[in-house]
Enzyme design. Structure first.
Site, PDB file in Angstrom:
ATOM      1  N   GLU A 132       9.581   1.707  10.602  1.00  0.00           N
ATOM      2  CA  GLU A 132      10.667   2.633  10.233  1.00  0.00           C
ATOM      3  C   GLU A 132      10.046   4.017  10.261  1.00  0.00           C
ATOM      4  OE1 GLU A 132      13.739   1.915   9.861  1.00  0.00           O
ATOM      5  OE2 GLU A 132      14.036  -0.018   8.884  1.00  0.00           O
TER       6      GLU A 132
ATOM      7  N   GLU B  94      10.257  16.791  13.919  1.00  0.00           N
ATOM      8  CA  GLU B  94      10.725  16.588  12.542  1.00  0.00           C
ATOM      9  C   GLU B  94      10.196  17.712  11.652  1.00  0.00           C
ATOM     10  OE1 GLU B  94      11.302  12.633   9.902  1.00  0.00           O
ATOM     11  OE2 GLU B  94       9.236  13.096  10.407  1.00  0.00           O
TER      12      GLU B  94
ATOM     13  N   LYS C 268       0.886  -1.169   0.000  1.00  0.00           N
ATOM     14  CA  LYS C 268       0.000   0.000   0.000  1.00  0.00           C
ATOM     15  C   LYS C 268       0.921   1.216   0.000  1.00  0.00           C
ATOM     16  CE  LYS C 268      -1.706   3.050   1.919  1.00  0.00           C
ATOM     17  NZ  LYS C 268      -1.485   4.451   1.488  1.00  0.00           N
TER      18      LYS C 268
ATOM     19  N   CYS D 175      14.192  10.833   5.716  1.00  0.00           N
ATOM     20  CA  CYS D 175      14.134  10.459   7.140  1.00  0.00           C
ATOM     21  C   CYS D 175      15.499  10.634   7.771  1.00  0.00           C
ATOM     22  CB  CYS D 175      13.627   9.033   7.297  1.00  0.00           C
ATOM     23  SG  CYS D 175      14.626   7.825   6.419  1.00  0.00           S
TER      24      CYS D 175
HETATM   25  P1  NAD Z   1       2.479   8.943   6.974  1.00  0.00           P
HETATM   26  O1  NAD Z   1       2.599   8.268   8.290  1.00  0.00           O
HETATM   27  O2  NAD Z   1       1.520  10.054   6.834  1.00  0.00           O
HETATM   28  O3  NAD Z   1       2.045   7.857   5.859  1.00  0.00           O
HETATM   29  C1  NAD Z   1       2.809   6.721   5.596  1.00  0.00           C
HETATM   30  C2  NAD Z   1       1.915   5.663   4.974  1.00  0.00           C
HETATM   31  O4  NAD Z   1       0.939   5.240   5.934  1.00  0.00           O
HETATM   32  C3  NAD Z   1       1.112   6.153   3.761  1.00  0.00           C
HETATM   33  O5  NAD Z   1       1.080   5.113   2.810  1.00  0.00           O
HETATM   34  C4  NAD Z   1      -0.265   6.406   4.354  1.00  0.00           C
HETATM   35  O6  NAD Z   1      -1.307   6.319   3.414  1.00  0.00           O
HETATM   36  C5  NAD Z   1      -0.361   5.287   5.359  1.00  0.00           C
HETATM   37  N1  NAD Z   1      -1.315   5.502   6.449  1.00  0.00           N
HETATM   38  C6  NAD Z   1      -1.782   6.678   6.939  1.00  0.00           C
HETATM   39  N2  NAD Z   1      -2.651   6.450   7.964  1.00  0.00           N
HETATM   40  C7  NAD Z   1      -2.718   5.095   8.116  1.00  0.00           C
HETATM   41  C8  NAD Z   1      -3.423   4.233   9.018  1.00  0.00           C
HETATM   42  N3  NAD Z   1      -4.222   4.701   9.960  1.00  0.00           N
HETATM   43  N4  NAD Z   1      -3.235   2.899   8.908  1.00  0.00           N
HETATM   44  C9  NAD Z   1      -2.396   2.403   7.971  1.00  0.00           C
HETATM   45  N5  NAD Z   1      -1.711   3.159   7.077  1.00  0.00           N
HETATM   46  C10 NAD Z   1      -1.869   4.495   7.160  1.00  0.00           C
HETATM   47  O7  NAD Z   1       3.933   9.360   6.553  1.00  0.00           O
HETATM   48  P2  NAD Z   1       4.369  10.153   5.223  1.00  0.00           P
HETATM   49  O8  NAD Z   1       4.008  11.586   5.375  1.00  0.00           O
HETATM   50  O9  NAD Z   1       3.903   9.422   4.010  1.00  0.00           O
HETATM   51  O10 NAD Z   1       5.957   9.984   5.263  1.00  0.00           O
HETATM   52  C11 NAD Z   1       6.809  10.855   5.922  1.00  0.00           C
HETATM   53  C12 NAD Z   1       7.279  10.242   7.226  1.00  0.00           C
HETATM   54  O11 NAD Z   1       7.916   8.989   6.980  1.00  0.00           O
HETATM   55  C13 NAD Z   1       8.330  11.083   7.922  1.00  0.00           C
HETATM   56  O12 NAD Z   1       8.052  11.100   9.307  1.00  0.00           O
HETATM   57  C14 NAD Z   1       9.615  10.336   7.652  1.00  0.00           C
HETATM   58  O13 NAD Z   1      10.640  10.553   8.598  1.00  0.00           O
HETATM   59  C15 NAD Z   1       9.148   8.926   7.680  1.00  0.00           C
HETATM   60  N6  NAD Z   1      10.094   8.065   6.974  1.00  0.00           N
HETATM   61  C16 NAD Z   1      10.830   7.177   7.702  1.00  0.00           C
HETATM   62  C17 NAD Z   1      11.767   6.383   7.056  1.00  0.00           C
HETATM   63  C18 NAD Z   1      12.603   5.393   7.801  1.00  0.00           C
HETATM   64  O14 NAD Z   1      13.177   4.530   7.149  1.00  0.00           O
HETATM   65  N7  NAD Z   1      12.715   5.457   9.111  1.00  0.00           N
HETATM   66  C19 NAD Z   1      11.939   6.499   5.681  1.00  0.00           C
HETATM   67  C20 NAD Z   1      11.163   7.418   4.985  1.00  0.00           C
HETATM   68  C21 NAD Z   1      10.237   8.193   5.635  1.00  0.00           C
END
Ligand code: NAD
Length: 476
Positions: A241, A373, A168, A275
């Site tokens: 992650e 962040e 997803k 990230c």
């Molecule tokens: P987000 O948490 O908003 O969304 C991530 C994913 O989760 C999306 O696919 C979203 O549709 C899905 N999602 C949202 N609500 C959900 C729910 N209730 N249940 C299941 N899935 C759900 O994050 P984002 O804005 O897409 O990404 C940015 C964040 O990701 C930043 O905090 C960044 O640091 C982090 N990130 C971490 C890593 C790592 O490896 N540690 C790598 C890249 C990004």
């Protein structure tokens, strides 16, 4: 249980540099997500039975195809996520090519049965072995900031170890996930073994509730916590992650030119939306003024624009929500006395989501910019006097993804690295560890649990089974 009303929601893929609509999708309903998981489950035993040699040969073909189509793949990353095309090639396509190389070279040895010698003499008539077996169906939920390399690296290690994957992707970057699926399918991965369900958080939630065997989630801390609660209730194993607030420490013996280039690159790569970005910078007081001058000079030279333009070095932010978060952090810092040395404003003349690369001085831990962040092109810099103070400031955070230490004395840097609470510490480098396929990628504290990449990432994709047999007298 299927809970939705089966009304198709729309997911829109946009070019963040121009606002152009690239494509609209009907989001997957709960029923679609459950059907994908059922199909994956039905197909997985045959995929596992194919054996690791055959799966490796399919991955080799994927690698060949990706190499052949690298420019096309990078162009779509740029159009949907905004980063300059050369960066898309370097930080996404090349990372995935190398992750494939890692899987191809290591999967056979990794999955080999491991005999276990018994040290206890009373157990000497028994012989044991460790098997690594796939979980079955792995759900992957991914973010938009590395829309190709994050889901690809996670999927490759799931697939090569014999799992089926239902992905997803972020609702902002569906096209890139579909591009990954198309390459995997062309290479020979059966359609039911790698599936993409397009949708927003509700499709992610459906995947979390569906009968998957493990979930690998990459995204924000808030969503990660919600996922962990649901997963705990059904004892679903998860890898999380999550976000970071990575500190950069510039020690008194550092080379200012090298360290300032590291800071500018580490904070502004992917427009700060990594990230592993340098999110806060601490500089020894003796270098503070010179370091700030060098950072400002280098930042002012950066060319901001549409990533499709080969001259561009910094693209747009992904959307208005991200832009507002950056603005809020900079305004909060300014209101509390930070000095904006360059940037600190939107660039509407370039398009809808552009923000000028920004350097802030005189920041403090009372400000959001040093605690939460930011995920944008901002480099906040603060002085320190002693190594102990630098370590205390670095560890004064809810997060613990990565950190970097800059010094001309590697041994000193490596000694300090041991005192930092983080999944990764780089000495005289930043961000780049994500491109090292052998290196485990993980965070501590609010940055998550479990790991991806390398051998430790593969370990997350398998169950360990211990098989013991007793050589009963008279048996073969
Ligand atoms: P987000 O948490 O908003 O969304 C991530 C994913 O989760 C999306 O696919 C979203 O549709 C899905 N999602 C949202 N609500 C959900 C729910 N209730 N249940 C299941 N899935 C759900 O994050 P984002 O804005 O897409 O990404 C940015 C964040 O990701 C930043 O905090 C960044 O640091 C982090 N990130 C971490 C890593 C790592 O490896 N540690 C790598 C890249 C990004």
């Amino acid at each position: 249980m299927v809970t939705d009303l089966q009304i198709a929601r729309k997911v829109v893929s946009l070019n963040p540099a121009t606002g152009e609509i690239l494509r609209q999708f009907d989001a997957a309903t709960d029923t679609d997500v459950y059907a994908a998981v059922a199909d994956a489950r039905a197909a997985q035993p045959a995929w596992n039975a194919l054996g690791v040699r055959k799966r490796v040969s399919i991955l080799r073909e994927f690698q060949r195809l990706l190499h052949e189509k690298k420019s096309e793949v990078a162009a779509l990353i740029t159009r949907e996520a905004g980063k300059p095309m050369v960066e898309a090639l370097l930080t996404e396509v090349m990372v995935v090519l190398d992750a494939t190389r890692f899987c191809v070279e290591n999967a056979f040895d990794f999955l080999r049965e491991q005999p276990v010698t018994h040290g206890n003499l009373a157990m000497k008539t028994k012989s044991g072995r460790i098997l690594r077996e796939p979980h079955g169906v792995i759900g992957i939920i991914s973010p938009w900031n590395y829309p190709f390399s994050i889901p690809a690296t996670e999927s490759l290690s799931a697939l090569v170890t014999g799992n089926a994957v239902v992905l997803k992707p972020s609702e902002l970057t569906s096209l890139n996930a579909l591009q990954l699926a198309s390459l995997l399918h062309q290479a020979g991965v059966p359609k039911d073994i790698f599936q993409v369900v397009v949708g927003d958080g509700s499709a992610g939630s459906a995947l979390l509730h569906a009968p998957i065997d493990k979930l690998v989630f990459t995204g924000s801390v808030g969503t990660g916590k919600r996922i962990a609660q649901v997963a705990a209730a059904r004892l679903l194993p998860v890898v999380l992650e999550l976000g970071g607030k990575d500190p950069m420490l510039v020690l008194g013996d550092a080379d200012v030119d090298v360290a300032s280039s590291g800071a500018v690159w580490g904070s502004f790569v992917n427009c700060g939306q990594a990230c592993l970005s340098v999110e806060r910078c601490y500089v020894h007081r003796s270098l503070y003024a010179a370091f700030l001058n060098a950072c400002v000079k280098k930042t002012k030279c950066l060319r901001v624009g549409d990533g499709m333009d080969p001259e561009t070095e910094i693209g747009p932010l992904i959307d208005e929500r991200q832009l507002r978060n950056v603005e809020m952090h900079v305004e909060d810092a300014r209101a509390q006395g930070a000095r904006v040395l360059t940037g600190g404003k939107r660039l509407p003349q370039l398009g809808p989501n552009f923000y000028a690369p920004t350097v802030l001085a005189d920041v403090s831990h009372a400000m959001h910019i040093m605690r939460e962040e930011t995920f944008g092109p901002v480099l906040p810099v603060m002085p320190f006097d002693t190594d102990d103070e630098a370590i205390r400031l670095a560890n004064d955070s809810a997060y613990g993804l990565a950190a970097s230490i800059w010094t001309q004395d590697r041994a000193r840097g490596e000694a300090l690295a041991r005192r930092i609470h983080a999944g990764t510490v780089m000495v005289n480098d930043a961000v780049a560890c994500f491109g090292i396929s052998e290196a485990p990628h993980s965070g501590v504290k609010a940055s998550g649990m479990g790991r991806t990449h390398g051998r430790f990432g593969m370990e997350e994709m398998v169950r360990i089974k211990y098989v013991d047999s007793d050589r009963l007298p008279g048996l073969k």
